[in-house]
Structure formats: C-alpha cells, structure tokens
Scaffold this active site. Structure first.
Site, PDB file in Angstrom:
ATOM      1  CD  GLU A  65     -44.560  27.306 -11.304  1.00 16.93           C
ATOM      2  OE1 GLU A  65     -43.526  27.137 -10.627  1.00 16.93           O
ATOM      3  OE2 GLU A  65     -44.790  26.674 -12.349  1.00 16.93           O
ATOM      4  CD  GLU A 104     -44.345  28.283 -16.388  1.00 20.21           C
ATOM      5  OE1 GLU A 104     -43.673  27.287 -16.020  1.00 20.21           O
ATOM      6  OE2 GLU A 104     -44.223  29.411 -15.889  1.00 20.21           O
TER       7      GLU A 104
HETATM    8  C1  FCB Z   1     -41.819  26.599 -13.697  1.00 19.84           C
HETATM    9  C2  FCB Z   1     -41.407  28.058 -13.701  1.00 19.84           C
HETATM   10  C3  FCB Z   1     -40.667  28.471 -14.942  1.00 19.84           C
HETATM   11  C4  FCB Z   1     -39.702  27.391 -15.393  1.00 19.84           C
HETATM   12  C5  FCB Z   1     -40.395  26.062 -15.514  1.00 19.84           C
HETATM   13  C6  FCB Z   1     -39.516  24.956 -16.011  1.00 19.84           C
HETATM   14  O1  FCB Z   1     -41.911  26.169 -12.389  1.00 19.84           O
HETATM   15  O2  FCB Z   1     -42.535  28.885 -13.553  1.00 19.84           O
HETATM   16  O3  FCB Z   1     -40.029  29.685 -14.674  1.00 19.84           O
HETATM   17  O4  FCB Z   1     -38.638  27.354 -14.524  1.00 19.84           O
HETATM   18  O5  FCB Z   1     -40.924  25.710 -14.271  1.00 19.84           O
END
Ligand code: FCB
Length: 447
Positions: free
Chosen positions: A173, A354
């Site tokens: 990210e 994620e």
């Molecule tokens: C993302 C991050 C991860 C976690 C989630 C909820 O932005 O990569 O580390 O904090 O959100």
C-alpha cells in the site's frame, strides 16, 4: 476467456484457488529489541504520546516472534494454502544499510521452512511500513536514495530466502504511506505535507521497480508484484460535476499507481493537478517510469471500501460502516474493482492480499467468539470475487485480513481484525467462529 469453476448453485472456486490469510511484521511480531532488530519509524511514532490509541505500541503485539510455531500449527489446522506475511526491514538491516543481520534472516527462514513443512505456500511482503528509523533520519521516502537502499535490502533478502518463496510482494500500500504518513499524518512518520507526499509516492514506486529488477538479476523464477489498496470511486450524485470530481479522485486513489506500474506513465490529469513545480513532477527523472513499469508477474489487490465523491470533490457515506469509520461495507465494490482492473489493464494475474473488517469481538465464557458479522462480510465479498472470476478475471487467491488480531496502527489493539482471537494478557489464541467457517469453506472449495 473465463476460468472453469464448479457447478452452478453452491459457489465453487477453482480447485487450485489459494485460500489464505495475511499479517504484517510490526503488527504481530513483538520482540522489538531482540536478535539485533533496529528501530523502525513505527517504534518511534507509537511512542509519541497521543499518536496511538491508549499509547499502544508493537513492542509485544501478538508475540508471534516467539509463538510462530504455534501460529503455523493454527494455519495448518485451518487448512490455509497460502500465508502472506511481511519481512521486517529493521530485523534484516537494523540501520537500513549494510550486511544483513543473520539472526533476522534466520527467523524468516524458520518461518518459511515451517510453512513448507505444513504444505502452506509462503507469500512474503518486503515492506509493510516499518522503515528503519535510520533511513527516516536521512529523510525517509522523500529521499530518492531510500529507493536504492530498498533495492539493496531486497537483494539481500532474495539471496538469503529467495529459493523458498514463490511469490514476493514489494511495497504494501504505497498509497497509505502517502496519504496517512504524509497527508493526514496519523501514521508514521506523522507528516502533513502534500508536496512531500507525492514525491514519496514516486520514490515508493521507484523502490518497487528497482526491487523487481533486483529479483530478476538473481536469476530467480519466483514471481513478484506490488500490493495496492485500491478504492472504487463513484460519483455521489448524477451531476456532471460529481462525475468529474470522482474521475480526479480515482486518479489519486487508483490511477496514480496502476497507470505507472502497468502502463508506464503517470495520469496526465494528476500531473496537471499537482502542477509542474510540485516536488513530485520535479522529482521524476528520465528512465524512472521504465523502472517503475518493469514487467510484474501478478498484482496484489487489497479491497476494503468504496469512496463516494461529491460535486465539490468531498466524500459522502452511503453504506453502513464497520468499527473502522473509514470502511463502508459494500461487497459489490470488490466485483467492480476486479473487473475494472482486467478491463483497463489487461489479464494480469490477480491476488486479493487483504479483505476483512474489525468486529466487536469478545471471548465468551464457553471460550467462543461469535463474530457473525465477519462471516457475512467474507461470504459476501467472496461471492463478489467469485462472480468476477466467472466473468473472466484471473483471480488466483484470496487472503483474509487478518490471521490474528493485531496492532492496528494508530488504532492500537482496540480493533480486532483477526480470524483468530488473541487474548493479549495471556497471548492465548482462540479460533473465532469465522475461523471455523473459513476452514470449512477451504475444505469444500466454496460455500
Ligand atoms: C491495510 C493494512 C493492514 C491493516 C488493514 C486493516 O491498510 O495494509 O496492515 O492495517 O489495512
């Protein structure tokens, strides 16, 4: 071309689908001072009073550094096929440069070997925000040199561990570092400087490209790609003004990263919006975009929420949020995002690295955690992902954020994002209901 998926009715994913879960080093490892680990920007930041909820830090976190073997057994019991974790740069190069720290490398070697022994494929992220403080002291990502330092670090990791890791992710990210680290300042290093922020965006992407080159130079046949959090941006109303504002917003949220990495150019509307005198535009050198757009093997996508953009360029909420006030729950956004990437950027293999939400989990007297909200969230998002696969999106795996409850950055330990509950005072792990549900989804290949 669409990928064969099982019979209609119950949702069946492809046989070789990579069911997984994700974590990151600073959020779970603890052991902040052990085996030669150096300081990271998150050690510094979390110690500044008022920066994190309750003054929480990652000093102990989920104590995974000591409990990794137990956590590996948990993963095996869930039937995970893929585990996405990150390597802590300050464990490998305590000062951000120089010969790698063997004890740091040994920890990840043990973890990776343990995954293979349990039939779980390792997916390793090189940078999940824990920049060595020594590099921050030398101007961090505002300095072009940090991108070169990252390439050296990546090279050291590839040479030590590369033979055992089939998928590498470079930077987690970059947008969050830009926005939270340099625009709002609620993440490390806590700056509020838009002009610096977009220079940082460029250097993070340069670092990514240099690391891709470093992997190729080792002759490895492992795959590599970036991990981007992307947000579908929708106009909040039917006006042409909202449509135009949403387009520009999409530039800052998505095209700033996708166009450069996959097309080799920054979006013209963004460059114009930033202006020719901005530090970012001034910082782009000949050849940079070629490095940034070095061919990648897969794109890792992280989806949490849509954004609704108003005519004046602000944002609006349309759906219920989770305990994270920035997260609107909108599973269709997953479908829109995946299909849009394939449509606009071609059939590059995708992995979801994620997806998840925080729920108000409590440990009941009978030792269960009834996180029904997490089960419906995951079911709905997986349904959207399945529909995208059926429509031809080459999605190969899905990782729940997160395997374990952990240190949620400025929110500390209050938000619980795990499939597995961590009782912090004892560090005991308890499978939440969502974990047993996910185990059966993996076993059945769907639901
Ligand atoms: C993302 C991050 C991860 C976690 C989630 C909820 O932005 O990569 O580390 O904090 O959100």
């Amino acid at each position: 071309m669409s990928i064969p998926i099982g019979p209609a009715g119950p949702l069946r994913f492809p046989d070789n689908f990579g069911w997984g879960a994700a974590t990151s080093a600073y959020q779970i490892e603890g052991a902040a001072k052990e085996d030669g680990r150096g300081e990271s920007v998150w050690d510094t930041f979390s110690r500044v009073p008022g920066r994190t909820r309750n003054g929480d830090t990652g000093d102990v976190a989920a104590d995974h550094y000591h409990r990794y073997a137990e956590d590996l057994d948990l993963m095996r019991d869930l039937g995970l096929r893929s585990y996405r974790f990150s390597i802590s740069w300050p464990r490998i190069q305590p000062d951000g440069a120089g010969a790698p720290n063997q004890r740091g490398l040994d920890f990840y070697r043990r973890l990776i070997d343990g995954l293979h022994e349990r039939g779980i494929t390792p997916m390793a992220t090189l940078f999940h925000w824990d920049l060595p403080q020594a590099l921050q002291d030398a101007n961090g990502w505002e300095s072009r040199d940090t991108a070169h330092r990252f390439a050296d670090y990546a090279d050291a990791v590839f040479r030590a561990l590369g033979d055992r890791v089939p998928i590498w992710l470079t930077i987690n990210e970059p947008k969050t570092v830009v926005q939270n680290g340099y625009l709002t300042g609620h993440h490390a290093p806590g700056r509020q400087d838009p002009d610096a922020a977009y220079l940082v965006a460029h250097h993070l992407q340069l670092a990514h490209g240099l690391a891709v080159g470093a992997l190729r130079a080792t002759g490895s046949d492992s795959r590599i790609g970036p991990a981007l959090n992307l947000h579908p941006c929708y106009p909040a109303d039917d006006s042409p003004q909202a449509a135009a504002a949403a387009h520009l917003y999409d530039g800052y949220e998505n095209r700033l990263y996708l166009d450069s990495l996959l097309k080799g150019s920054y979006p013209e509307d963004l460059l114009a919006d930033l202006g020719p005198q901005s530090r970012m535009v001034q910082g782009i050198r000949d050849g940079d975009l070629k490095i940034i757009s070095a061919p990648i093997d897969l794109l890792a996508v992280q989806y949490y929420t849509p954004i609704y953009v108003t005519a004046d360029g602000g944002t609006a909420h349309r759906w219920a949020t989770s305990e994270a006030e920035w997260q609107q729950i909108y599973p269709e956004g997953m479908y829109d995002l995946l299909t849009r990437i394939t449509r606009d950027y071609g059939p590059i293999p995708l992995t979801i690295t994620e997806n998840g939400l925080p729920t108000p989990d409590t440990l009941a007297a009978d030792d269960t955690v009834q996180d029904t909200g997490r089960i419906s969230f995951l079911r709905d998002h997986l349904t959207a992902a399945h529909r995208a696969i059926a429509d031809g999106v080459p999605l190969e795996s899905f990782h729940v954020w997160s395997l374990l409850d952990n240190f949620e950055w400025d929110q500390g330990y209050e938000q619980r994002w795990g499939l597995v509950y961590v009782d912090y005072p004892t560090q005991r792990r308890v499978l939440k209901n969502s974990a047993t549900w996910y185990r059966s989804v993996i076993a059945d290949g769907g639901f």
